[in-house]
Scaffold this motif. Structure first.
Motif, short mmCIF file in Angstrom:
data_model
loop_
_atom_site.label_atom_id
_atom_site.label_comp_id
_atom_site.label_asym_id
_atom_site.label_seq_id
_atom_site.Cartn_x
_atom_site.Cartn_y
_atom_site.Cartn_z
N ILE A 9 0.85 -1.20 0.00
CA ILE A 9 0.00 0.00 0.00
C ILE A 9 0.88 1.24 0.00
O ILE A 9 0.61 2.21 -0.70
N LYS A 10 1.95 1.22 0.78
CA LYS A 10 2.87 2.35 0.84
C LYS A 10 3.53 2.59 -0.52
O LYS A 10 3.67 3.73 -0.96
N LYS A 11 3.92 1.52 -1.20
CA LYS A 11 4.52 1.65 -2.52
C LYS A 11 3.53 2.24 -3.53
O LYS A 11 3.89 3.08 -4.34
N ASN A 12 2.30 1.77 -3.45
CA ASN A 12 1.28 2.29 -4.35
C ASN A 12 1.02 3.77 -4.11
O ASN A 12 0.81 4.53 -5.05
N LEU A 13 1.03 4.21 -2.87
CA LEU A 13 0.83 5.61 -2.54
C LEU A 13 1.96 6.47 -3.09
O LEU A 13 1.74 7.57 -3.60
N LYS A 14 3.19 6.01 -3.00
CA LYS A 14 4.33 6.75 -3.53
C LYS A 14 4.21 6.90 -5.05
O LYS A 14 4.47 7.97 -5.60
N ILE A 15 3.81 5.84 -5.71
CA ILE A 15 3.66 5.89 -7.15
C ILE A 15 2.55 6.87 -7.54
O ILE A 15 2.69 7.66 -8.47
N MET A 16 1.45 6.83 -6.81
CA MET A 16 0.33 7.74 -7.09
C MET A 16 0.72 9.20 -6.86
O MET A 16 0.33 10.09 -7.61
N LYS A 17 1.48 9.47 -5.81
CA LYS A 17 1.93 10.83 -5.53
C LYS A 17 2.82 11.35 -6.66
O LYS A 17 2.70 12.49 -7.09
N LYS A 18 3.74 10.51 -7.13
CA LYS A 18 4.60 10.90 -8.23
C LYS A 18 3.80 11.17 -9.50
O LYS A 18 4.03 12.15 -10.21
N LEU A 19 2.84 10.30 -9.76
CA LEU A 19 2.01 10.46 -10.94
C LEU A 19 1.19 11.75 -10.87
O LEU A 19 1.11 12.50 -11.84
N LEU A 20 0.58 12.02 -9.74
CA LEU A 20 -0.21 13.24 -9.57
C LEU A 20 0.66 14.50 -9.65
O LEU A 20 0.24 15.50 -10.21
N SER A 21 1.86 14.42 -9.12
CA SER A 21 2.74 15.60 -9.20
C SER A 21 3.17 15.85 -10.64
O SER A 21 3.26 16.99 -11.08
N LEU A 22 3.43 14.81 -11.42
CA LEU A 22 3.76 14.98 -12.83
C LEU A 22 2.59 15.57 -13.62
O LEU A 22 2.78 16.43 -14.48
N ILE A 23 1.39 15.12 -13.32
CA ILE A 23 0.20 15.67 -13.98
C ILE A 23 0.02 17.14 -13.62
O ILE A 23 -0.29 17.97 -14.49
N ALA A 24 0.24 17.50 -12.37
CA ALA A 24 0.10 18.89 -11.94
C ALA A 24 1.14 19.78 -12.61
O ALA A 24 0.84 20.89 -13.05
N ILE A 25 2.36 19.30 -12.73
CA ILE A 25 3.42 20.08 -13.38
C ILE A 25 3.10 20.27 -14.87
O ILE A 25 3.27 21.35 -15.42
N ALA A 26 2.60 19.23 -15.51
CA ALA A 26 2.25 19.33 -16.93
C ALA A 26 1.09 20.31 -17.13
O ALA A 26 1.11 21.12 -18.07
N ALA A 27 0.09 20.26 -16.27
CA ALA A 27 -1.04 21.18 -16.39
C ALA A 27 -0.60 22.62 -16.17
O ALA A 27 -1.03 23.53 -16.87
N PHE A 28 0.27 22.84 -15.20
CA PHE A 28 0.78 24.18 -14.93
C PHE A 28 1.59 24.70 -16.11
O PHE A 28 1.48 25.86 -16.50
N GLY A 29 2.39 23.84 -16.69
CA GLY A 29 3.19 24.24 -17.85
C GLY A 29 2.33 24.60 -19.05
O GLY A 29 2.60 25.56 -19.76
N LEU A 30 1.27 23.84 -19.28
CA LEU A 30 0.39 24.14 -20.41
C LEU A 30 -0.39 25.43 -20.19
O LEU A 30 -0.56 26.21 -21.13
N THR A 31 -0.85 25.67 -18.98
CA THR A 31 -1.62 26.90 -18.73
C THR A 31 -0.75 28.14 -18.85
O THR A 31 -1.20 29.16 -19.35
N THR A 32 0.49 28.06 -18.41
CA THR A 32 1.36 29.23 -18.54
C THR A 32 1.81 29.43 -19.98
O THR A 32 2.06 30.55 -20.39
#
Length: 128
Positions: A9-32
Motif C-alpha cells: 500500500i505504501k509503494k502504491n501511494l508513492k507511485i500515485m503521488k509521483k504520478l499526480l505531481s507529474l500531472i500537476a506540473i504538466a497542467a501548470f506548464g500548459l496553462t502558462t
C-alpha cells in the motif's frame, strides 16, 4: 479475502503521488504557455487617416455629349488609438489626461478631490 500488506500500500501511494505531481506540473506548464497570447497588430498600433478617391463616370446619352467625371474625396479619422477596447478613454495619452481634469465647485480635500460634506460639491455631483 486477501489482505494487502502495509508495504505494498505504501509503494502504491508513492507511485500515485509521483504520478499526480507529474500531472500537476504538466497542467501548470500548459496553462502558462497559453496564458500570454500576443496582441493583434492592429489594436497595438495607432490607426491613421484613410483617404479614398472615387471616380464615377456617366455614359453619354448622345454621341456629341461630354462625359462628366466626378471626384469624391472622403476622409475618415478614427480615434481608436485614444480609446480602450471597452470604449473608455486611454489615460496614457496627453489629450485624454487634459480632458479628465475637472474643476471642483466647492472646497476640496488635501488630495484635491471634492469634499462631499459641503452643499456645493453635492449639487455638482448630482449634475454629473
Amino acid at each position: 479475502m486477501k489482505r494487502r500488506s502495509f508495504i505494498t500500500i505504501k509503494k502504491n501511494l508513492k507511485i500515485m503521488k509521483k504520478l499526480l505531481s507529474l500531472i500537476a506540473i504538466a497542467a501548470f506548464g500548459l496553462t502558462t504557455a497559453f496564458a500570454q497570447t500576443p496582441a493583434t497588430a492592429t489594436s497595438a498600433k495607432a490607426k491613421t487617416v484613410v483617404k479614398k478617391e472615387v471616380k464615377t463616370t456617366t455614359a453619354p446619352v448622345k454621341a456629341g455629349a461630354k462625359q462628366e467625371a466626378k471626384k469624391v474625396e472622403t476622409k475618415t479619422t478614427t480615434a481608436a488609438a485614444k480609446v480602450k477596447a471597452d470604449g473608455t478613454p486611454d489615460m496614457r495619452f496627453k489629450e485624454n489626461k487634459a480632458k479628465a481634469v475637472t474643476k471642483v465647485a466647492g472646497p476640496t480635500k488635501k488630495d484635491g478631490t471634492a469634499d462631499m460634506r459641503y452643499k456645493a460639491n453635492k449639487a455638482a455631483a448630482k449634475k454629473n
